[in-house]
Scaffold this active site. Structure first.
Site, PDB file in Angstrom:
ATOM      1  N   LEU A  98     -20.582   5.164 -17.643  1.00  0.00           N
ATOM      2  CA  LEU A  98     -20.157   5.862 -16.419  1.00  0.00           C
ATOM      3  C   LEU A  98     -20.019   7.377 -16.641  1.00  0.00           C
ATOM      4  CD1 LEU A  98     -17.536   3.343 -14.946  1.00  0.00           C
ATOM      5  CD2 LEU A  98     -19.989   3.505 -14.480  1.00  0.00           C
ATOM      6  N   GLY A  99     -20.560   7.863 -17.729  1.00  0.00           N
ATOM      7  CA  GLY A  99     -20.589   9.309 -17.951  1.00  0.00           C
ATOM      8  C   GLY A  99     -19.242   9.890 -18.324  1.00  0.00           C
ATOM      9  N   ASP A 141     -26.057  13.393 -16.694  1.00  0.00           N
ATOM     10  CA  ASP A 141     -24.622  13.072 -16.652  1.00  0.00           C
ATOM     11  C   ASP A 141     -23.784  14.296 -16.288  1.00  0.00           C
ATOM     12  OD1 ASP A 141     -25.572  10.656 -17.513  1.00  0.00           O
ATOM     13  OD2 ASP A 141     -24.172  10.439 -19.178  1.00  0.00           O
ATOM     14  N   SER A 180     -18.004  10.979 -21.211  1.00  0.00           N
ATOM     15  CA  SER A 180     -17.983  12.191 -22.039  1.00  0.00           C
ATOM     16  C   SER A 180     -18.417  13.407 -21.228  1.00  0.00           C
ATOM     17  CB  SER A 180     -18.810  12.021 -23.315  1.00  0.00           C
ATOM     18  OG  SER A 180     -20.175  12.220 -23.077  1.00  0.00           O
ATOM     19  N   ALA A 181     -19.419  13.247 -20.361  1.00  0.00           N
ATOM     20  CA  ALA A 181     -19.856  14.379 -19.528  1.00  0.00           C
ATOM     21  C   ALA A 181     -18.746  14.790 -18.554  1.00  0.00           C
ATOM     22  CB  ALA A 181     -21.115  14.009 -18.757  1.00  0.00           C
ATOM     23  N   ALA A 182     -18.067  13.798 -17.965  1.00  0.00           N
ATOM     24  CA  ALA A 182     -16.979  14.105 -17.021  1.00  0.00           C
ATOM     25  C   ALA A 182     -15.867  14.857 -17.747  1.00  0.00           C
ATOM     26  CB  ALA A 182     -16.437  12.818 -16.410  1.00  0.00           C
ATOM     27  N   PRO A 211     -13.580   4.404 -18.208  1.00  0.00           N
ATOM     28  CA  PRO A 211     -13.734   3.767 -19.517  1.00  0.00           C
ATOM     29  C   PRO A 211     -14.730   4.572 -20.361  1.00  0.00           C
ATOM     30  CG  PRO A 211     -14.883   2.495 -17.824  1.00  0.00           C
ATOM     31  CD  PRO A 211     -14.173   3.609 -17.112  1.00  0.00           C
ATOM     32  N   GLY A 258     -17.620   5.073 -23.293  1.00  0.00           N
ATOM     33  CA  GLY A 258     -18.718   4.279 -23.853  1.00  0.00           C
ATOM     34  C   GLY A 258     -19.131   3.143 -22.940  1.00  0.00           C
ATOM     35  N   ALA A 259     -19.065   3.367 -21.628  1.00  0.00           N
ATOM     36  CA  ALA A 259     -19.340   2.272 -20.694  1.00  0.00           C
ATOM     37  C   ALA A 259     -20.444   2.623 -19.696  1.00  0.00           C
ATOM     38  CB  ALA A 259     -18.064   1.884 -19.959  1.00  0.00           C
TER      39      ALA A 259
END
Ligand code: MEV
Length: 303
Positions: free
Chosen positions: A95-96, A141, A98-100, A90, A92-93
């Site tokens: 859990l990183g 992240d 954007s970095a992933a 997801p 903006g949750a």
């Protein structure tokens, strides 16, 4: 064709303080982003789950196109690649995501171009992507998206791996409230500007929890780690990072048998994590969380 993977991450202890040079204890999870890259006439990034197809751009109004552009710039000669990303996290949750995505895109492009990088260097280079989304990322992240496992991250220092004595079983629940890392990091910065001594004290308290958390993970002490997570959640709440929904999720998880629970990532919405004794109890905690969360799942780390 090149292929790449970037993991999602959860921060067990230490978010926000890590931006100010304190350590954070974090882990990479199996859920993440897979990307492929192939030579093309012109560079494009496709993200089918978001119905997105874009060309690189320096337009400030188009952060994803700008982040892609920043990654193409890291090569001596700008490559032309069609990149497709399969995002299983997801956004903006906490859990990183954007970095992933950044790490997966970079890894796929590296693979297509025959560029070899160690995990640590890849995380560092992917910061060019992360900086587009929030001006002052600590780097935790991208480090976890690239390396996985459990580790202590501190800005400017090599990632220090921690070997858990037993796997960490986490119930992860998404509050469904979208949160912006940039917004929450800015909010903490404003508090820090207004009352530096108090906020620095809070960060020092969080750093102490991280030091103890590392020992608890290495010793397989679920009770101690859970208590440290509860305390960390309290300190994050004092920084106005929790929400009514996150509080309800933490309470629900504890009442269902979790040993500790906290928000994870930037806060202000997004996900919470709850530490469980084993998979069976995590199943019960997830079932209770599903009653009020958008989604809940089990993440097992350190096996
Ligand atoms: C976001 O996942 C973690 C924060 O500490 C920001 C950062 O470290 O860059 C809130």
């Amino acid at each position: 064709m090149g292929e790449g993977f970037g993991r999602g991450k959860v921060i067990l202890l230490g978010e926000h303080a890590v931006v100010y040079g304190r350590p954070a204890l974090a882990c990479g999870i199996e859920r993440g982003v897979r990307a492929t890259a192939a030579p093309a006439e012109a560079s494009r990034l496709d993200v089918p789950v978001w119905d997105l197809s874009l060309a690189p751009s320096t337009d400030a109004e188009e952060p994803l196109a700008r982040a892609f552009d920043a990654l193409l710039d890291v090569y001596g000669e700008r490559p032309r690649l069609a990149v497709e990303a399969d995002v299983a996290l997801p956004a903006g949750a906490g859990l990183g995501c954007s970095a992933a995505l950044g790490v997966a895109v970079l890894a796929a492009m590296d693979d297509a171009l025959g560029v070899e990088r160690e995990a640590e260097e890849r995380a560092e280079v992917a910061l060019a992507w992360e900086r587009v989304f929030h001006g002052n990322p600590s780097g935790v992240d991208t480090a976890m998206a690239s390396a996985g496992g459990v580790a202590v991250f501190r800005r400017g220092e090599p990632l220090r791996r921690v070997a858990p004595k037993r796997p960490l079983i986490l119930a992860v629940a998404n509050s469904g409230e979208a949160s912006s890392t940039k917004h929450m990091v800015d909010s903490v910065r404003r508090q820090h500007e207004r009352n530096e001594a108090r906020i620095e004290e809070t960060f020092d308290g969080i750093a102490a929890l991280v030091r103890n958390g590392e020992l608890a993970v290495a010793a397989g002490d679920v009770i101690a780690l859970g208590q440290l997570m509860d305390l960390n959640h309290g300190l994050l709440s004092s920084l106005l990072l929790s929400t009514t929904k996150l509080e309800a999720l933490c309470e629900t998880a504890r009442a269902a048998g979790a040993k500790g629970a906290k928000l994870t990532g930037a806060g202000g919405g997004g996900c919470m994590i709850a530490l469980c004794e084993d998979r069976e109890s995590a199943g019960g905690v997830c079932a209770a969380l599903e009653e009020i969360a958008d989604e809940a799942f089990i993440a097992e780390v350190g096996t």
